[in-house]
Design an enzyme around this catalytic site. Structure first.
Site, PDB file in Angstrom:
ATOM      1  N   LYS A 147       0.826  -1.187   0.000  1.00  0.00           N
ATOM      2  CA  LYS A 147       0.000   0.000   0.000  1.00  0.00           C
ATOM      3  C   LYS A 147       0.881   1.265   0.000  1.00  0.00           C
ATOM      4  CE  LYS A 147      -0.506   1.812   3.814  1.00  0.00           C
ATOM      5  NZ  LYS A 147       0.866   2.110   4.306  1.00  0.00           N
ATOM      6  N   GLU A 215       1.332   6.691  16.896  1.00  0.00           N
ATOM      7  CA  GLU A 215       2.756   6.340  16.897  1.00  0.00           C
ATOM      8  C   GLU A 215       3.540   7.484  17.505  1.00  0.00           C
ATOM      9  OE1 GLU A 215       4.118   5.536  12.919  1.00  0.00           O
ATOM     10  OE2 GLU A 215       2.393   4.273  12.531  1.00  0.00           O
ATOM     11  N   ASP A 234      -1.979   6.976   4.085  1.00  0.00           N
ATOM     12  CA  ASP A 234      -1.000   6.022   4.605  1.00  0.00           C
ATOM     13  C   ASP A 234      -1.649   4.996   5.532  1.00  0.00           C
ATOM     14  OD1 ASP A 234       1.560   4.934   5.087  1.00  0.00           O
ATOM     15  OD2 ASP A 234       1.834   6.159   6.866  1.00  0.00           O
ATOM     16  N   HIS A 239      -5.185   0.350   6.428  1.00  0.00           N
ATOM     17  CA  HIS A 239      -5.205  -0.390   7.700  1.00  0.00           C
ATOM     18  C   HIS A 239      -6.462  -0.160   8.542  1.00  0.00           C
ATOM     19  CE1 HIS A 239      -1.156  -1.176   6.593  1.00  0.00           C
ATOM     20  NE2 HIS A 239      -0.593  -0.140   7.150  1.00  0.00           N
TER      21      HIS A 239
HETATM   22  C1  BG6 Z   1       2.804   1.363   7.379  1.00  0.00           C
HETATM   23  C2  BG6 Z   1       2.820   2.859   7.210  1.00  0.00           C
HETATM   24  O1  BG6 Z   1       1.916   0.782   6.470  1.00  0.00           O
HETATM   25  O2  BG6 Z   1       2.381   1.041   8.709  1.00  0.00           O
HETATM   26  C3  BG6 Z   1       3.730   3.506   8.243  1.00  0.00           C
HETATM   27  O3  BG6 Z   1       3.272   3.189   5.909  1.00  0.00           O
HETATM   28  C4  BG6 Z   1       3.335   3.074   9.635  1.00  0.00           C
HETATM   29  O4  BG6 Z   1       3.706   4.913   8.128  1.00  0.00           O
HETATM   30  C5  BG6 Z   1       3.245   1.561   9.714  1.00  0.00           C
HETATM   31  O5  BG6 Z   1       4.309   3.558  10.533  1.00  0.00           O
HETATM   32  C6  BG6 Z   1       2.693   1.123  11.052  1.00  0.00           C
HETATM   33  O6  BG6 Z   1       2.782  -0.259  11.135  1.00  0.00           O
HETATM   34  P1  BG6 Z   1       3.089  -0.961  12.528  1.00  0.00           P
HETATM   35  O7  BG6 Z   1       2.953  -2.414  12.240  1.00  0.00           O
HETATM   36  O8  BG6 Z   1       4.482  -0.566  12.909  1.00  0.00           O
HETATM   37  O9  BG6 Z   1       2.071  -0.441  13.475  1.00  0.00           O
END
Ligand code: BG6
Length: 447
Positions: A147, A215, A234, A239
């Site tokens: 993605k 985050e 993003d 997600h």
């Molecule tokens: C990715 C995004 O798909 O998922 C990032 O591009 C993001 O920006 C990340 O930080 C988060 O994934 P996880 O598994 O670390 O929560």
């Protein structure tokens, strides 16, 4: 290692940020845990020269960045199973070189091939047409796409067309690693196997649903990527919307990939287009300094969606994501209706960190008092399942693609429908800073 037919996994964009953060550690772990079929090969492609030693170095570095040590046995195994090819995406002859290498490997074993596109969709074009031109799109080949799938409805429609011109639906795997997170996978099973919740799973009992991902990290130097994406593209379009669907869609007739995708699509199709008046966007304070320009790209979004399905009419569906926040977490909170605000029950699925499920209840305080206190029945996976964390999300994604199970991947209709729903926000927010809230780094909330 298992006895399944061994794949060759060809990775485009192997030196990119995503590859270093997620994909290479997953590849190492799968070798370490001996989960891939015996004979699996990894080929890293790059525009500039990249030797096998460079690639091994990259893999070790990607683990060290996560404070993980590498074990010699797994590294030796990997070293014997990887290779690199220098490819200019525009040059057909380079793809012929790749094909020759793949054909050579086939002389020794009957390999299936996975082309892993760890690159932005704007870079798909020449690679896909050259893969097609060299016949690397026939039945034994699968393509995995990272993605975001496009940047808006128009570009996603074009990307779907482009990929579809070379590969059949059964060969296409659109990765959404949130679907492979342990708690996310538990959503449907939880709903299917805990009948006490079945009568409660509708607008008669549920007041709101909130899917959240925060985050502490910012964009970590990914300026070009993030300037083309932003928080809505993003994290929300993929997600968080996928997680929302798993939470609220009808439980599928069976657990086949086809039935799961049909139920998910029905849910997405029921969502009304996002309304700009029901959404806020923000940007963490040091973002502009980091990207070196007066950017209006959002690093935080909160929006409210609504569904036209009878079961969900009138229930606010909240999606929220922010970078540069004061904590890292992802969860889903289902708030139940109650006569009084203080008596609210809620059910939370903790996706990360520390996976778990907790049910918020009101309990009388012990002793000579009738005071009620909010407390939770708190299930933590790590307490219950001693072997939790056997496979992380990217490892699961790779294993499912190798096995040919498309359940945890997004279909093209799902992708297009989610873009359609969010397009009004993209249009309203394009090239202006109206309502963009600048929030301090390490914010608890965005006001
Ligand atoms: C990715 C995004 O798909 O998922 C990032 O591009 C993001 O920006 C990340 O930080 C988060 O994934 P996880 O598994 O670390 O929560």
């Amino acid at each position: 290692m298992t006895n399944q037919s061994a794949p060759v996994i060809v990775i485009f964009g192997i030196t990119g940020d995503l590859s270093k953060r997620k994909l290479l550690p997953a590849v190492y772990h799968l070798f370490h845990k001996k989960l891939l079929p015996t004979g699996t090969q990894i080929i890293g492609t790059s525009r500039s020269p990249l030797s096998k030693a460079d690639l091994m170095h990259l893999i070790e570095g990607s683990l060290n960045d996560r404070d993980e040590a590498c074990e010699d046995e797994a590294l030796n195994q990997l070293n014997a199973s990887i290779d690199t090819v220098q490819i200019d995406p525009e040059k057909l002859s380079d793809f012929q070189k790749l094909k020759d290498k793949l054909d050579d490997l086939d002389n020794n074993a009957n390999h299936s091939r996975l082309f892993y596109m760890s690159i932005p969709p704007s870079a798909y074009g020449p690679i896909i047409s050259n893969l097609k031109a060299t016949g690397l799109n026939s039945e034994a080949n699968r393509i995995l796409l990272e993605k975001p799938f496009g940047y808006n409805l128009t570009s996603a429609t074009e990307a779907v067309k482009l990929v579809g011109s070379a590969y059949q639906a059964e060969q296409i795997y659109r990765i959404d690693h949130y679907l492979a997170k342990e708690t996310a996978q538990n959503l449907l099973s939880f709903r299917l196997h805990n009948p006490i919740f079945v009568p409660l799973w509708n607008n008669g009992h549920i007041d709101s649903v909130h899917v959240r991902q925060f985050e502490t990290l910012g964009i970590e130097g990914r300026v070009n990527f993030y300037e083309q994406t932003g928080a809505l593209r993003d994290m929300i379009q993929s997600h968080l919307m996928q997680i929302l669907a798993l939470t609220l869609m009808d439980v599928p007739e069976n657990m086949t990939s086809k039935a799961i995708h049909a139920a998910k699509l029905k849910f997405f199709a029921s969502l009304q287009e996002a309304r700009p008046t029901k959404a806020i966007r923000g940007q963490y304070q040091t973002y502009r300094q980091e990207v070196g320009k007066d950017s209006n790209v959002e690093t935080y979004v909160k929006l409210e969606l609504s569904s036209q399905l009878t079961a969900w009419q009138g229930v606010p569906l909240l999606l929220e994501h922010g970078k540069g926040m004061n904590r890292t977490l992802a969860d889903i909170t289902i708030a139940f209706k109650s006569a009084g605000e203080r008596r609210r029950n809620s059910l939370t699925f903790q996706i990360q960190p520390n996976e778990g499920i907790s049910l918020n209840l009101l309990i009388k305080e012990p002793g000579l008092t009738n005071n009620m206190t909010h407390t939770a029945l708190d299930l933590k996976y790590k307490d219950v399942f001693k072997s939790a964390h056997t496979v992380d999300a990217y490892e699961r994604v790779l294993m499912d693609a190798v096995r040919g199970d498309q359940s945890l991947f997004a279909s093209d209709e799902e992708v297009l429908t989610t873009w359609r729903i969010l397009q009004p926000l993209l249009d309203t927010w394009a090239d202006n800073d109206e309502g963009l809230r600048i929030y301090p780094n390490a914010a608890e909330k965005v006001r």
